[in-house]
Design a protein around this motif. Sequence first.
Motif, mmCIF file in Angstrom:
data_model
loop_
_atom_site.group_PDB
_atom_site.id
_atom_site.type_symbol
_atom_site.label_atom_id
_atom_site.label_comp_id
_atom_site.label_asym_id
_atom_site.label_seq_id
_atom_site.Cartn_x
_atom_site.Cartn_y
_atom_site.Cartn_z
ATOM 1 N N LEU A 207 0.817 -1.209 0.000
ATOM 2 C CA LEU A 207 0.000 0.000 0.000
ATOM 3 C C LEU A 207 0.855 1.266 0.000
ATOM 4 N N TRP A 208 2.144 1.141 0.311
ATOM 5 C CA TRP A 208 3.025 2.313 0.244
ATOM 6 C C TRP A 208 3.105 2.866 -1.172
ATOM 7 N N LEU A 209 2.761 2.062 -2.171
ATOM 8 C CA LEU A 209 2.771 2.551 -3.552
ATOM 9 C C LEU A 209 1.705 3.615 -3.790
ATOM 10 N N LEU A 210 0.762 3.742 -2.862
ATOM 11 C CA LEU A 210 -0.233 4.807 -2.997
ATOM 12 C C LEU A 210 0.415 6.189 -2.881
ATOM 13 N N HIS A 211 1.531 6.269 -2.156
ATOM 14 C CA HIS A 211 2.202 7.572 -2.008
ATOM 15 C C HIS A 211 2.730 8.089 -3.349
ATOM 16 N N PRO A 212 3.523 7.327 -4.111
ATOM 17 C CA PRO A 212 3.936 7.843 -5.422
ATOM 18 C C PRO A 212 2.781 7.989 -6.400
ATOM 19 N N LEU A 213 1.763 7.134 -6.294
ATOM 20 C CA LEU A 213 0.613 7.270 -7.194
ATOM 21 C C LEU A 213 -0.117 8.582 -6.930
ATOM 22 N N LEU A 214 -0.358 8.886 -5.666
ATOM 23 C CA LEU A 214 -1.016 10.146 -5.336
ATOM 24 C C LEU A 214 -0.138 11.332 -5.717
ATOM 25 N N THR A 215 1.167 11.194 -5.511
ATOM 26 C CA THR A 215 2.094 12.262 -5.900
ATOM 27 C C THR A 215 2.037 12.510 -7.401
ATOM 28 N N LEU A 216 1.976 11.440 -8.184
ATOM 29 C CA LEU A 216 1.893 11.586 -9.640
ATOM 30 C C LEU A 216 0.626 12.329 -10.050
ATOM 31 N N LEU A 217 -0.499 11.957 -9.448
ATOM 32 C CA LEU A 217 -1.751 12.641 -9.785
ATOM 33 C C LEU A 217 -1.698 14.118 -9.396
ATOM 34 N N VAL A 218 -1.026 14.422 -8.294
ATOM 35 C CA VAL A 218 -0.955 15.804 -7.824
ATOM 36 C C VAL A 218 -0.053 16.643 -8.720
ATOM 37 N N ILE A 219 1.148 16.133 -9.038
ATOM 38 C CA ILE A 219 2.090 16.956 -9.793
ATOM 39 C C ILE A 219 1.615 17.206 -11.219
ATOM 40 N N VAL A 220 0.873 16.242 -11.784
ATOM 41 C CA VAL A 220 0.337 16.438 -13.133
ATOM 42 C C VAL A 220 -0.952 17.252 -13.084
ATOM 43 N N GLY A 221 -1.825 16.957 -12.131
ATOM 44 C CA GLY A 221 -3.096 17.666 -12.043
ATOM 45 C C GLY A 221 -2.943 19.140 -11.726
ATOM 46 N N THR A 222 -1.897 19.501 -10.969
ATOM 47 C CA THR A 222 -1.647 20.914 -10.666
ATOM 48 C C THR A 222 -0.808 21.587 -11.741
ATOM 49 N N ALA A 223 -0.479 20.873 -12.807
ATOM 50 C CA ALA A 223 0.285 21.396 -13.957
ATOM 51 C C ALA A 223 1.701 21.801 -13.585
ATOM 52 N N ASN A 224 2.280 21.123 -12.583
ATOM 53 C CA ASN A 224 3.675 21.384 -12.247
ATOM 54 C C ASN A 224 4.637 20.482 -13.010
ATOM 55 N N HIS A 225 4.134 19.373 -13.536
ATOM 56 C CA HIS A 225 5.003 18.438 -14.256
ATOM 57 C C HIS A 225 4.248 17.774 -15.392
ATOM 58 N N TYR A 226 5.032 17.305 -16.370
ATOM 59 C CA TYR A 226 4.519 16.493 -17.474
ATOM 60 C C TYR A 226 4.581 15.020 -17.071
ATOM 61 N N TRP A 227 3.863 14.189 -17.828
ATOM 62 C CA TRP A 227 3.967 12.749 -17.607
ATOM 63 C C TRP A 227 5.406 12.269 -17.782
ATOM 64 N N LEU A 228 6.093 12.804 -18.798
ATOM 65 C CA LEU A 228 7.456 12.352 -19.065
ATOM 66 C C LEU A 228 8.423 12.721 -17.946
ATOM 67 N N ASP A 229 8.124 13.746 -17.178
ATOM 68 C CA ASP A 229 8.974 14.071 -16.028
ATOM 69 C C ASP A 229 9.003 12.913 -15.035
ATOM 70 N N ALA A 230 7.829 12.310 -14.811
ATOM 71 C CA ALA A 230 7.748 11.183 -13.887
ATOM 72 C C ALA A 230 8.377 9.930 -14.493
ATOM 73 N N LEU A 231 8.209 9.728 -15.801
ATOM 74 C CA LEU A 231 8.799 8.551 -16.445
ATOM 75 C C LEU A 231 10.318 8.605 -16.416
#
Length: 290
Positions: A207-231
């Motif tokens: 369940l610790w994987l929820l932390h990076p998953l939520l972080t990914l949704l936040v950084i993209v949803g707030t327009a601070n990062h692109y998908w490729l930044d996370a990849l």
Amino acid sequence: MDSRTEPAEQEPETASGRPDSPARPPLVRELLLVAGLFLVYKFGRQLAAGHTGEAFRNARHLWDAERFLRLPGEGSLQGALLDGGDTLVHVANTYYATVHFPATLLFLVWLYVRRPRHYVWARRILAALTAAALALHLGFPLAPPRLLPAAHLVDTAQVYGPSVYAAEPASDTMANQFAAMPSLHFGWALMVAVGLIVATSSRWRWLWLLHPLLTLLVIVGTANHYWLDALVATALLGIALAVLRLPRPARSRIVRRSAPGVAPAPPAPRAAPPPPTVAAPRAPVSGASR
């Protein structure tokens, strides 16, 4: 006697019964190292400041590359976030601004106290990931999608708050807003999850994987990062994990423990050796008659 055999991978025991765990690194040295890691991350990004034109050119190229790769548009995720209402957007901005550093610091403190061997490994991974990210920040300055006109995204931090960046990137003296590639927000969050999964044995540890998953949704949803930044951050972390392996425990052996409350049986006494046999004297042979 009821006995059980247990692997002693985390805290193998010596003959004296003491845990044979690795020695913790000196606390003062580690505090300086971790503080240096955070300072390098915070102020090292400033070295890439001032490349505004190049940052926007790279952003347009990256935006076109994502469309060519048919990645989902960042706008669709932000639209879902905005549809959730002002409160949800404010929570996402707060998560982006406040969780990143404390979560990573608490992760390192817990490992230092409870898992010294994993702590040294995780600290090295985070240092290598941060160094690689700073090199990319210098060589590939990138404007975030909230600043790219072609993206048509909302700067949610400026509109809904709270914001960790100045309204004008050129006047921001605390952060370099043109260091979007890769996302250390996501890279560190993913390492926190990986480290806790490796260092713990609970069946709920995934369940610790929820932390990076939520972080990914936040950084993209707030327009601070692109998908490729996370990849890209994921790829850099994968390389670091492949090169910097978790060290083996100092002693890895099987410890046999008796069941509680049952004293071990004393060893059976040795049977006494049989007494040596003594040969009987032989009778004299009678001579021939004279």
